[in-house]
Design a protein around this motif. Structure first.
Motif, PDB file in Angstrom:
ATOM      1  N   LEU A  42      10.799  19.567 -36.341  1.00 35.18           N
ATOM      2  CA  LEU A  42      11.672  20.572 -37.422  1.00 35.18           C
ATOM      3  C   LEU A  42      13.074  20.507 -37.211  1.00 35.18           C
ATOM      4  O   LEU A  42      14.023  20.527 -37.821  1.00 35.18           O
ATOM      5  CB  LEU A  42      11.127  22.014 -37.110  1.00 35.18           C
ATOM      6  N   PHE A  43      13.346  20.157 -35.673  1.00 34.87           N
ATOM      7  CA  PHE A  43      14.792  20.227 -35.481  1.00 34.87           C
ATOM      8  C   PHE A  43      15.617  18.903 -35.876  1.00 34.87           C
ATOM      9  O   PHE A  43      16.739  19.058 -36.452  1.00 34.87           O
ATOM     10  CB  PHE A  43      15.052  20.226 -33.987  1.00 34.87           C
ATOM     11  N   LEU A  57       7.951  10.576 -42.716  1.00 35.39           N
ATOM     12  CA  LEU A  57       7.396  11.322 -41.730  1.00 35.39           C
ATOM     13  C   LEU A  57       7.898  12.610 -41.414  1.00 35.39           C
ATOM     14  O   LEU A  57       6.863  13.723 -41.130  1.00 35.39           O
ATOM     15  CB  LEU A  57       7.676  10.433 -40.347  1.00 35.39           C
ATOM     16  N   PRO A  58       9.082  12.937 -41.636  1.00 41.17           N
ATOM     17  CA  PRO A  58       9.591  14.458 -41.457  1.00 41.17           C
ATOM     18  C   PRO A  58       9.146  15.345 -42.584  1.00 41.17           C
ATOM     19  O   PRO A  58       8.566  16.490 -42.405  1.00 41.17           O
ATOM     20  CB  PRO A  58      10.976  14.338 -41.606  1.00 41.17           C
ATOM     21  N   GLY A  61      14.195  16.568 -38.179  1.00 37.38           N
ATOM     22  CA  GLY A  61      13.783  16.035 -39.327  1.00 37.38           C
ATOM     23  C   GLY A  61      14.579  15.718 -40.332  1.00 37.38           C
ATOM     24  O   GLY A  61      14.322  14.626 -40.963  1.00 37.38           O
ATOM     25  N   LEU A  62      15.652  16.568 -40.587  1.00 41.03           N
ATOM     26  CA  LEU A  62      16.402  16.242 -41.956  1.00 41.03           C
ATOM     27  C   LEU A  62      17.453  14.855 -41.571  1.00 41.03           C
ATOM     28  O   LEU A  62      17.570  14.018 -42.105  1.00 41.03           O
ATOM     29  CB  LEU A  62      17.676  17.402 -42.219  1.00 41.03           C
ATOM     30  N   VAL A  63      17.791  14.855 -40.254  1.00 44.76           N
ATOM     31  CA  VAL A  63      18.757  13.666 -39.739  1.00 44.76           C
ATOM     32  C   VAL A  63      17.772  12.439 -39.825  1.00 44.76           C
ATOM     33  O   VAL A  63      18.254  11.348 -40.333  1.00 44.76           O
ATOM     34  CB  VAL A  63      19.231  13.994 -38.433  1.00 44.76           C
ATOM     35  N   VAL A  64      16.577  12.395 -39.376  1.00 46.35           N
ATOM     36  CA  VAL A  64      15.721  11.386 -39.244  1.00 46.35           C
ATOM     37  C   VAL A  64      15.426  11.018 -40.739  1.00 46.35           C
ATOM     38  O   VAL A  64      15.262   9.693 -41.290  1.00 46.35           O
ATOM     39  CB  VAL A  64      14.294  11.668 -38.583  1.00 46.35           C
ATOM     40  N   PHE A  65      15.307  11.973 -41.683  1.00 47.87           N
ATOM     41  CA  PHE A  65      15.079  11.483 -43.093  1.00 47.87           C
ATOM     42  C   PHE A  65      16.217  10.723 -43.526  1.00 47.87           C
ATOM     43  O   PHE A  65      16.111   9.675 -44.216  1.00 47.87           O
ATOM     44  CB  PHE A  65      14.922  12.666 -43.872  1.00 47.87           C
TER      45      PHE A  65
END
Length: 371
Positions: A19-20, A354-355, A22-26
């Protein structure tokens, strides 16, 4: 009991780190997938600036004649820092003027200026002048490297989000691992149930595709961290130019001629102009248009043109040095040619997904049973 508590802890960390970050990984997955085929897309979209017609029997103009043309096209306030000199007969020469402020915040402040000039090497004609600061792939790369926030803030966020992502991949593998290696459990781990209801389908997409892409994404993430923590940065050379013979003329033709004779099979040269008075002219001879690792580096005295240092060829380096040299190509997949790029592209798409699927698993938890 101990194993159960361990998995609960892993699950807790997997959830909240996901959750922390996720946006960056996306964003990293999306931009990585786009950037995988940048060279191929540019060959098609930017064909007019990359290629020229070769006049019958024509020879390229000396670099010393082309440089003033490129400098005039850039303007006196934009100092040329690099030339990309393709050895393919039908390619343009590209000269770059780049100045960044690494302490600034935000994309538009990071690049003080970034221009590229493409020249016809046979006629000296300016084929195209590009404000690279506004070019699509430059923006995509900056989004991938620092989220358009500049190095100080964006790079910090990227670095630790990727650290989290590495843990997510490893912890995901632990959570994926079946308790019993029986046929029914293995089928659930290795195969997506496409006709299932949304909750089950989403779980399978996260679980199964996460497993299949785990190794590739680990390589991509770890090679990215190699850059981020500057583990691939080359030590500054102690070789310097002799400032006692300072002249206003840089012997560009002599330098390029020596590099050509030393590396006659080169696909293209990166000719780096020194900024300091004692700096050397650094020329990298890339042996392939596809890979960056297979190169030979030369350092020349900027005033006399004398060869001061020659780097070790890739196939003569130690295994450790070769792995460091291959870091970029492993990160982008180009180390395996077109196949590697395809793998990197799909791995980027999976990383982007994945996120999303992970968030939906958390959001839908306990609402309906899987079916």
């Amino acid at each position: 009991m101990l194993l159960s508590n361990f998995k609960k802890t892993i699950h807790f960390l997997h959830l909240w780190l996901g959750l922390f970050s996720g946006l960056v990984v996306f964003i990293l997955g999306l931009t990585g997938a786009i950037y995988a085929f940048t060279d191929e897309i540019k060959e098609w979209v930017y064909k007019d600036r990359l290629y020229v017609e070769v006049p019958a029997g024509a020879l390229r103009l000396p670099l010393s004649q082309l440089l003033p043309i490129a400098e005039q096209a850039m303007g006196k306030d934009h100092k040329i820092s690099r030339g990309q000199l393709s050895q393919a007969k039908d390619r343009t020469y590209m000269f770059r003027a780049l100045k960044v402020d690494k302490k600034s915040f935000g994309y538009w402040n990071y690049y003080e200026y970034y221009y590229k000039v493409y020249l016809n090497p046979y006629t000296g004609q300016v084929v195209y002048k590009e404000n690279a600061k506004r070019e699509f792939f430059t923006v995509v790369l900056a989004l991938h490297m620092n989220l358009l926030l500049g190095d100080n803030v964006g790079h910090f966020i990227i670095r630790w989000s990727v650290v989290c992502f590495v843990f997510l991949l490893l912890s995901g593998l632990v959570l994926w691992w079946p308790k019993k290696w029986k046929r029914k459990q293995l089928k659930q781990r290795f195969k997506v149930k496409w006709n299932a209801k949304f909750k089950r389908l989403n779980y399978d997409l996260h679980n199964v595709f996460g497993f299949y892409s785990c190794l590739i994404l680990l390589v991509i993430a770890l090679t990215g961290l190699m850059w981020s923590f500057e583990l691939t940065t080359e030590k500054k050379s102690k070789v310097l130019s002799d400032t006692t013979q300072v002249t206003d003329v840089m012997p560009a033709d002599r330098i390029l001629d020596q590099a050509l004779k030393a590396s006659p099979e080169t696909a293209y040269f990166l000719y780096n102009f020194p900024s300091a008075k004692s700096g050397t002219v650094n020329v990298s001879a890339y042996q392939s248009d596809m890979n960056l690792y297979d190169r030979v580096q030369y350092r020349f005295d900027r005033y006399s043109g004398a060869l001061l240092q020659k780097g070790t060829e890739f196939n003569k380096q130690t295994i450790g040095a070769q792995l460091i040299a291959m870091n970029y190509d492993l990160h982008t997949g180009s180390a395996l040619g077109l196949t590697g790029k395809v793998l990197a592209f799909f791995a980027g798409l999976i990383a982007m997904g994945l996120p999303v699927t992970g968030f939906l698993i958390w959001w839908k938890r306990g609402k309906k049973p899987l079916s």
